[in-house]
Design an enzyme around this catalytic site. Structure first.
Site, PDB file in Angstrom:
ATOM      1  N   ARG A  64      34.369  36.759  20.405  1.00  0.00           N
ATOM      2  CA  ARG A  64      34.255  37.694  21.409  1.00  0.00           C
ATOM      3  C   ARG A  64      33.294  38.805  21.165  1.00  0.00           C
ATOM      4  NH1 ARG A  64      38.952  41.435  24.513  1.00  0.00           N
ATOM      5  NH2 ARG A  64      37.329  42.314  26.037  1.00  0.00           N
ATOM      6  N   ASN A  89      40.916  32.361  29.454  1.00  0.00           N
ATOM      7  CA  ASN A  89      39.900  32.775  29.782  1.00  0.00           C
ATOM      8  C   ASN A  89      38.625  32.046  29.180  1.00  0.00           C
ATOM      9  OD1 ASN A  89      39.711  34.842  31.777  1.00  0.00           O
ATOM     10  ND2 ASN A  89      40.116  36.520  30.171  1.00  0.00           N
ATOM     11  N   ASP A 141      45.313  38.560  35.744  1.00  0.00           N
ATOM     12  CA  ASP A 141      45.802  39.851  36.123  1.00  0.00           C
ATOM     13  C   ASP A 141      44.995  40.904  36.813  1.00  0.00           C
ATOM     14  OD1 ASP A 141      44.690  40.384  33.885  1.00  0.00           O
ATOM     15  OD2 ASP A 141      46.066  41.740  33.181  1.00  0.00           O
ATOM     16  N   HIS A 152      37.467  36.883  38.746  1.00  0.00           N
ATOM     17  CA  HIS A 152      36.363  38.186  38.130  1.00  0.00           C
ATOM     18  C   HIS A 152      35.247  38.131  39.290  1.00  0.00           C
ATOM     19  CE1 HIS A 152      38.233  38.376  33.965  1.00  0.00           C
ATOM     20  NE2 HIS A 152      39.142  38.394  34.943  1.00  0.00           N
ATOM     21  N   TYR A 192      35.101  43.632  38.008  1.00  0.00           N
ATOM     22  CA  TYR A 192      34.019  42.758  37.375  1.00  0.00           C
ATOM     23  C   TYR A 192      32.732  42.656  38.235  1.00  0.00           C
ATOM     24  CZ  TYR A 192      37.537  41.657  33.549  1.00  0.00           C
ATOM     25  OH  TYR A 192      38.212  41.826  32.569  1.00  0.00           O
ATOM     26  N   ARG A 244      33.467  46.168  23.296  1.00  0.00           N
ATOM     27  CA  ARG A 244      35.068  46.169  23.670  1.00  0.00           C
ATOM     28  C   ARG A 244      35.654  45.372  22.577  1.00  0.00           C
ATOM     29  NH1 ARG A 244      39.357  48.629  25.477  1.00  0.00           N
ATOM     30  NH2 ARG A 244      41.109  47.248  25.843  1.00  0.00           N
TER      31      ARG A 244
END
Ligand code: G6P
Ligand code: MN
Length: 439
Positions: free
Chosen positions: A91, A146, A169, A198, A264, A284
């Protein structure tokens, strides 16, 4: 009582999901919970925490952890999937590579999401095949993995008959905040919404037959989609970066006040502003590794040492929502939830077979989408471009096509030019050598 397997058992979300299951045992009775993860050492670290959460509520539920698919899925009635291929380390790459080229660094939006999609589609299909092989023939996979939009499209292409329900969510988190702003329990809201995961808009927020969107609009103009209360009930979404994400809806609504955007959309509609505030050395992924992940590992450590479990894991709408969805599937409750589903005319002017996010009624046979009608040209065009980017990415994965991957990156609104797309893609190919199919 059901047998439930959680695939991606080593996730930081597992204790929170299990806690949500425990407070709903009367609605969703469980005989067994099985954690399944290919990273057994990570799962073993978290398992004692999960077991403690279970034992605080039930002495009868059987609890197993395993890396063996047969042990995990044999006879299972439900599988909650939350795989993260490449874990937080990848990520971090998804976020940092685009950012080095002046493009927003985000795990599901922009090139980061496309890269994550290239990693996840095929392992997700593998998981589906394992579940279909071992589980109860009516088993449902409720899938949080995801990037949900791309994963849903990949599953539609490769396993169209599979009993997989793809969920996110974010809409329900937005509804929780709306409820807090309006002083109404979120379960009392009935919303209309159209888009892709999103990437969508709320068009109505009904409470007892009245549309409260105008009131929300006034609040958002001043404070964003946020109240202190909403933040307090959810440790994840009250991190400073999330507070900023909820606030950033403000400029979008100021320019386009008609509908309420999914947060998003900020990555697509104001990428420059996002890049200006992101940090190349600390994205993040770093916050999550230093925050949520570290806290959970520390709690597990402390529990092992002292026998006392600090309350250091994420509970909130994320866990509550997946349990709600599972209940509706299990008992044919036909509850209305926003989930990802094949369009089939729900959005009249998007392709029939697009995977869209709209309100649905969730039956024992899956979600029945509600018709949202035709959407305005502006939104339709944004949606079509995003859809094309996601569909080309899926085709690139299936066909091993470099050209289609480059088209997917080039079409993404966060990416300013073909040259940016190519430079980012090429760096990502190198970074993802262990995960991507060969392009
Ligand atoms: C929301 C989204 C998820 C996403 C998560 C990231 O819940 O719906 O799709 O994975 O945010 O949150 P994080 O705290 O990991 O940045
Ligand atoms: Mn999501």
């Amino acid at each position: 009582p059901f047998i439930l397997a959680i695939a991606g058992g080593g996730s930081t979300y597992t204790p929170g999901i299990v806690k949500s299951l425990m407070v709903r045992l009367e609605d969703f009775p469980l005989a067994e919970i099985r954690l399944y993860d290919i990273d057994s050492s990570r799962q073993d670290t978290i398992a004692p925490v999960v077991e403690k959460v279970i034992r605080d509520h039930s002495q009868t539920i059987t609890f197993t952890t395993t890396s063996d698919p047969e042990t995990a899925f044999r006879g299972a009635h439900f599988v909650f999937a939350q795989m993260r291929v490449g874990q937080y380390k990848m990520r971090e790459q998804d976020e940092k590579i685009p950012l080095r080229h002046g493009v927003p660094g985000q795990e599901t939006c922009g090139p980061g999401g496309l890269a994550y999609g290239l990693r996840t589609i095929l392992p997700m299909v593998e998981l589906i095949d394992l579940v279909e092989h071992y589980a109860d023939s009516n088993a449902w996979i409720v899938n949080y993995s995801n990037p949900a939009a791309i994963v849903a499209e990949g599953v539609r292409r490769l396993r169209p008959q599979a009993r997989v329900l793809n969920i996110c969510d974010m809409p329900v988190a937005a509804m929780r905040n709306m409820g807090a702003i309006l002083g109404v329990d979120r379960h009392k809201l009935e919303v209309d919404y159209f888009g892709l995961n999103h990437f969508g808009w709320f068009t109505r927020v009904m409470v007892d037959g009245e549309d409260r969107l105008p009131e929300l609009r006034r609040h958002i103009a001043k404070f964003g989609l946020l109240t202190e209360d909403a933040a307090q009930t959810d440790p994840q979404h009250s991190d400073p970066s999330w507070v900023k994400t909820w606030r950033n809806i403000q400029p979008i609504m100021e320019h386009f006040p008609e509908y309420l955007p999914n947060p998003y959309l900020q990555y697509y509609l104001m990428p420059n502003d996002i890049v200006a505030h992101q940090r190349l050395d600390y994205t993040r992924a770093n916050e999550v590794m230093d925050g949520r992940e570290k806290k959970l590992f520390a709690a597990a450590e402390e529990y092992k040492r002292t026998g006392i479990l600090p309350d250091a894991f994420h509970v909130g709408v994320h866990g509550a929502f997946i349990v709600d969805v599972a209940c509706s599937l299990a008992f044919d409750l036909r509850q209305r939830h926003l989930v990802i589903v094949e369009n089939k005319g729900a959005i009249a002017n998007l392709p029939y077979d697009a995977m869209v996010e709209v309100p649905t009624y969730i039956t024992a046979n899956g979600p029945e989408p509600v018709r949202m009608g035709a959407v305005p040209l502006f939104h339709q065009t944004l949606l079509m471009q995003q859809l094309a980017s996601e569909q080309l990415l899926v085709e690139a994965t299936i066909e091993g096509s470099y050209e289609k991957a480059l088209q997917a990156f080039t079409l993404n609104r966060t990416v300013p030019s073909m040259q940016h797309a190519k430079a980012i893609l090429d760096e990502m190919i190198a970074a993802n050598a262990a995960y991507w199919p060969e392009l």
